[in-house]
Motif scaffolding. Structure first.
Motif, short mmCIF file in Angstrom:
data_model
loop_
_atom_site.label_atom_id
_atom_site.label_comp_id
_atom_site.label_asym_id
_atom_site.label_seq_id
_atom_site.Cartn_x
_atom_site.Cartn_y
_atom_site.Cartn_z
N GLY A 37 0.80 -1.22 0.00
CA GLY A 37 0.00 0.00 0.00
C GLY A 37 0.83 1.27 0.00
N GLY A 38 0.47 2.17 0.90
CA GLY A 38 1.06 3.50 0.88
C GLY A 38 2.34 3.66 1.67
N GLY A 39 2.86 2.59 2.23
CA GLY A 39 4.18 2.74 2.87
C GLY A 39 4.25 2.37 4.35
N SER A 40 3.13 1.98 4.97
CA SER A 40 3.21 1.63 6.40
C SER A 40 4.22 0.49 6.61
N ILE A 41 4.36 -0.41 5.63
CA ILE A 41 5.27 -1.56 5.84
C ILE A 41 6.73 -1.12 5.85
N GLY A 94 -3.15 -5.04 4.44
CA GLY A 94 -4.47 -5.36 4.98
C GLY A 94 -5.39 -5.91 3.89
N GLY A 95 -6.70 -5.85 4.17
CA GLY A 95 -7.68 -6.42 3.26
C GLY A 95 -7.63 -5.81 1.87
N SER A 96 -7.33 -4.52 1.79
CA SER A 96 -7.31 -3.88 0.47
C SER A 96 -6.21 -4.44 -0.41
N ILE A 97 -5.06 -4.67 0.18
CA ILE A 97 -3.93 -5.18 -0.61
C ILE A 97 -4.22 -6.64 -1.00
N ILE A 98 -4.76 -7.39 -0.05
CA ILE A 98 -5.02 -8.81 -0.33
C ILE A 98 -6.13 -8.94 -1.38
N ASP A 99 -7.20 -8.15 -1.21
CA ASP A 99 -8.29 -8.20 -2.20
C ASP A 99 -7.79 -7.77 -3.58
N GLY A 100 -7.03 -6.69 -3.59
CA GLY A 100 -6.49 -6.21 -4.87
C GLY A 100 -5.64 -7.28 -5.51
N GLU A 156 -18.50 2.74 -7.90
CA GLU A 156 -18.98 1.38 -7.61
C GLU A 156 -18.00 0.68 -6.68
N LYS A 157 -18.55 -0.24 -5.90
CA LYS A 157 -17.73 -1.11 -5.05
C LYS A 157 -18.43 -2.46 -5.01
N LEU A 158 -17.82 -3.47 -5.63
CA LEU A 158 -18.50 -4.76 -5.79
C LEU A 158 -17.55 -5.91 -5.43
N TYR A 178 1.04 -3.46 16.36
CA TYR A 178 1.63 -2.38 17.18
C TYR A 178 1.67 -1.04 16.45
N SER A 179 1.84 -1.08 15.13
CA SER A 179 1.96 0.20 14.41
C SER A 179 0.63 0.69 13.84
N LEU A 180 -0.45 -0.06 14.08
CA LEU A 180 -1.73 0.35 13.50
C LEU A 180 -2.30 1.59 14.19
N ILE A 194 -19.07 -7.57 12.85
CA ILE A 194 -20.23 -7.63 11.95
C ILE A 194 -20.12 -8.80 10.96
N HIS A 195 -18.92 -9.23 10.62
CA HIS A 195 -18.83 -10.49 9.86
C HIS A 195 -19.49 -11.61 10.67
N THR A 196 -19.25 -11.57 11.97
CA THR A 196 -19.80 -12.63 12.81
C THR A 196 -21.32 -12.52 12.89
O1 NZQ Z 1 -1.47 1.68 2.71
P1 NZQ Z 1 -0.69 1.57 3.97
O2 NZQ Z 1 0.35 2.61 4.12
O3 NZQ Z 1 -0.13 0.18 4.17
O4 NZQ Z 1 -1.71 1.86 5.19
C1 NZQ Z 1 -2.83 1.05 5.45
C2 NZQ Z 1 -4.14 1.70 5.02
O5 NZQ Z 1 -4.04 3.09 4.95
C3 NZQ Z 1 -2.97 0.96 6.95
N1 NZQ Z 1 -2.25 -0.18 7.55
C4 NZQ Z 1 -2.41 -1.50 7.27
N2 NZQ Z 1 -1.62 -2.23 8.09
C5 NZQ Z 1 -0.94 -1.36 8.88
C6 NZQ Z 1 -1.34 -0.05 8.53
N3 NZQ Z 1 -0.83 1.05 9.15
C7 NZQ Z 1 0.07 0.84 10.12
N4 NZQ Z 1 0.48 -0.40 10.53
C8 NZQ Z 1 -0.01 -1.52 9.94
N5 NZQ Z 1 0.37 -2.72 10.37
O6 NZQ Z 1 -4.35 0.75 7.19
C9 NZQ Z 1 -5.11 1.41 6.17
C10 NZQ Z 1 -6.30 0.57 5.78
O7 NZQ Z 1 -5.89 -0.65 5.18
P2 NZQ Z 1 -6.93 -1.58 4.40
O8 NZQ Z 1 -6.17 -2.72 3.83
O9 NZQ Z 1 -7.75 -0.73 3.49
O10 NZQ Z 1 -7.90 -2.04 5.59
P3 NZQ Z 1 -8.80 -3.32 5.77
O11 NZQ Z 1 -7.98 -4.50 6.12
O12 NZQ Z 1 -9.85 -2.90 6.71
O13 NZQ Z 1 -9.42 -3.62 4.32
C11 NZQ Z 1 -10.57 -2.96 3.86
C12 NZQ Z 1 -10.98 -3.51 2.49
O14 NZQ Z 1 -11.32 -4.90 2.56
C13 NZQ Z 1 -12.65 -5.10 2.06
C14 NZQ Z 1 -13.31 -3.76 2.36
O15 NZQ Z 1 -14.49 -3.59 1.63
C15 NZQ Z 1 -12.22 -2.79 1.97
O16 NZQ Z 1 -12.17 -2.61 0.58
N6 NZQ Z 1 -13.26 -6.30 2.64
C16 NZQ Z 1 -12.84 -7.49 2.20
C17 NZQ Z 1 -13.42 -8.68 2.58
C18 NZQ Z 1 -12.94 -9.98 2.08
N7 NZQ Z 1 -12.01 -10.03 1.15
O17 NZQ Z 1 -13.42 -11.02 2.50
C19 NZQ Z 1 -14.57 -8.72 3.49
C20 NZQ Z 1 -14.79 -7.44 4.22
O18 NZQ Z 1 -16.13 -7.40 4.63
C21 NZQ Z 1 -14.46 -6.20 3.46
O19 NZQ Z 1 -15.54 -5.83 2.63
#
Ligand code: NZQ
Ligand code: ZN
Length: 384
Positions: A37-41, A94-100, A156-158, A178-180, A194-196
């Motif tokens: 993502g944006g550099g937290s790692i 996090g979820g965004s990187i894994i989903d992407g 859209e978000k699907l 720890y860094s979150l 809410i997943h639960t």
């Molecule tokens: O981009 P970086 O710099 O890494 O920062 C991230 C991001 O800004 C930061 N972050 C992550 N780990 C960190 C950290 N900052 C400091 N220390 C760490 N260890 O956190 C921010 C949010 O990250 P993101 O990946 O967006 O969060 P999340 O895990 O909540 O993921 C949200 C996405 O997952 C989808 C959501 O809709 C959303 O798009 N979902 C995916 C699901 C699935 N695949 O099963 C189910 C869920 O219901 C959800 O819909």
């Protein structure tokens, strides 16, 4: 109890120091596309741990995947992966990187526009092999085959599911927490909660043992949540409990034999698509409305939830349910999250837009398919 088939092939490495195990899972000399993502790692040292473990591999980096991963960004990653002819993809985030990365991994094996498999125009192809290093407990994406993709240009978000697109492995090191920022910890607790409930607060027919597992996750979050938010540095064991709860919340386990809802999620995704709200925040806003409007269909489960989770047993049925909803909202607020649409400047216009969009999509949501677009409107209206 419903019939079910359960298979989850994801190998989990759990614990401090486990990132070094990457060298066991990814063969030396592999060409690896590393997505992040944006550099937290880079700031918390995870990047260095990953690079050290992959020193025998050729690593091609694709940084800059945003929260709520965007279609346009991911298309560039697919192009890079194809051009470089990579062997393996590693998601670190996090979820965004894994989903992407799930979208990239499937898109690399698809010749057309990968949006096709999000809108059901094409079957999702078998994915390129990929693994994950999880840095944010919340989505369960590290151990499931679902992904949610945003397309900002269309607002859209699907989601899509790919039974041939599970991660090969996921590494879960609780010290990543720890860094979150506290905001992301709160999002992760609420998302897991809410997943639960999406898999628990449905019909009365679910297996008793699954109810108890779901209640175990909810009670753990209620017990550990406040400390995770208030402590300057939460304890390792609290972080580990949180991480394990998040993974167990959406790896398919709680879904065995039960009816599932997911209306709160579907409606919440619209609030992110239209207003950019964090996923966890959207759920904290919508959930109370879903429970309020659907209270008759969910009555037996809501009473069980009130009693077993919040010890509420006194009063009429409606008083008990009102009280359980209020206690839950208070819990979300105690994590620092505001729970009304008006707190985010969202009003009638958005509600009307979502009602129309769901009508066009023919979306009747909920475990019984009875949440019509009009009921979605009522749910949102109750949250103004
Ligand atoms: O981009 P970086 O710099 O890494 O920062 C991230 C991001 O800004 C930061 N972050 C992550 N780990 C960190 C950290 N900052 C400091 N220390 C760490 N260890 O956190 C921010 C949010 O990250 P993101 O990946 O967006 O969060 P999340 O895990 O909540 O993921 C949200 C996405 O997952 C989808 C959501 O809709 C959303 O798009 N979902 C995916 C699901 C699935 N695949 O099963 C189910 C869920 O219901 C959800 O819909
Ligand atoms: Zn979620």
């Amino acid at each position: 109890m419903n019939n079910f088939i359960f298979k989850n092939p994801v190998k989990i490495y759990f614990g401090e120091g486990m990132i070094a195990s990457l060298s066991k899972e990814i063969k030396p000399a592999s060409k690896v596309l590393m997505t992040y993502g944006g550099g937290s790692i880079k700031r918390n040292g995870i990047y260095n741990q990953v690079m050290a473990a992959l020193k025998e591999c050729t690593v091609i980096e694709f940084p800059g995947i945003e929260a709520n991963p965007d279609y346009d960004t991911l298309l560039r990653a697919i192009e890079l992966g194809k051009k470089e002819n990579i062997d393996f993809i590693l998601a670190v985030g996090g979820g965004s990187i894994i989903d992407g990365t799930k979208f990239i991994a499937a898109g690399m094996n698809y010749e057309g526009d990968p949006w096709d498999f999000i809108i059901g125009k094409a079957k999702v192809p078998a994915a390129k092999p990929f693994g994950t290093v999880l840095t944010l407990p919340a989505t369960g994406s590290e151990m499931n085959c679902g992904a949610v993709i945003s397309r900002r240009a269309l607002k859209e978000k699907l989601s899509f599911h790919n039974p041939e697109g599970f991660p090969c492995f996921s590494i879960l090191d609780p010290t990543a927490i720890y860094s979150l920022p506290k905001r992301q910890i709160a999002n992760g607790i609420i998302d897991t909660f809410i997943h639960t409930t999406e898999q628990y607060l449905t019909t009365a027919a679910s297996p008793a043992v699954m109810d108890r597992f779901a209640e175990g996750v909810l009670l753990t979050l209620i017990e550990k949540g406040p400390g995770l938010i208030s402590a300057e540095k939460p304890s390792y064991n609290d972080c580990a409990d949180f991480m394990m709860s998040a993974t167990m919340g959406l790896n398919g386990f709680l879904a065995m034999g039960v009816d599932e809802d997911w209306a709160t999620h579907r409606i919440g995704h619209e609030l992110t698509a239209l207003h950019g709200l964090d996923h966890g925040v959207t759920l904290a806003i919508v959930w109370e409305g879903t429970m309020d409007v659907m209270r008759r269909e969910k009555e037996a489960k809501l009473l069980q939830y009130a009693s077993r989770i919040w010890n509420i047993t006194e009063g009429t049925t409606d008083e008990i349910i009102d009280n359980a909803i209020a206690r839950t909202e208070k819990f979300f607020n105690s994590l620092g999250v505001k729970t009304r649409l008006s707190d985010y400047g969202i009003g009638e216009e958005t509600i009307e837009f979502i009602r129309k969009r769901f009508a066009e999509r023919n979306w009747n949501l909920g475990e019984n398919g009875t949440i019509t677009p009009q009921k979605t409107e009522a749910i949102l209206r109750s949250r103004l």
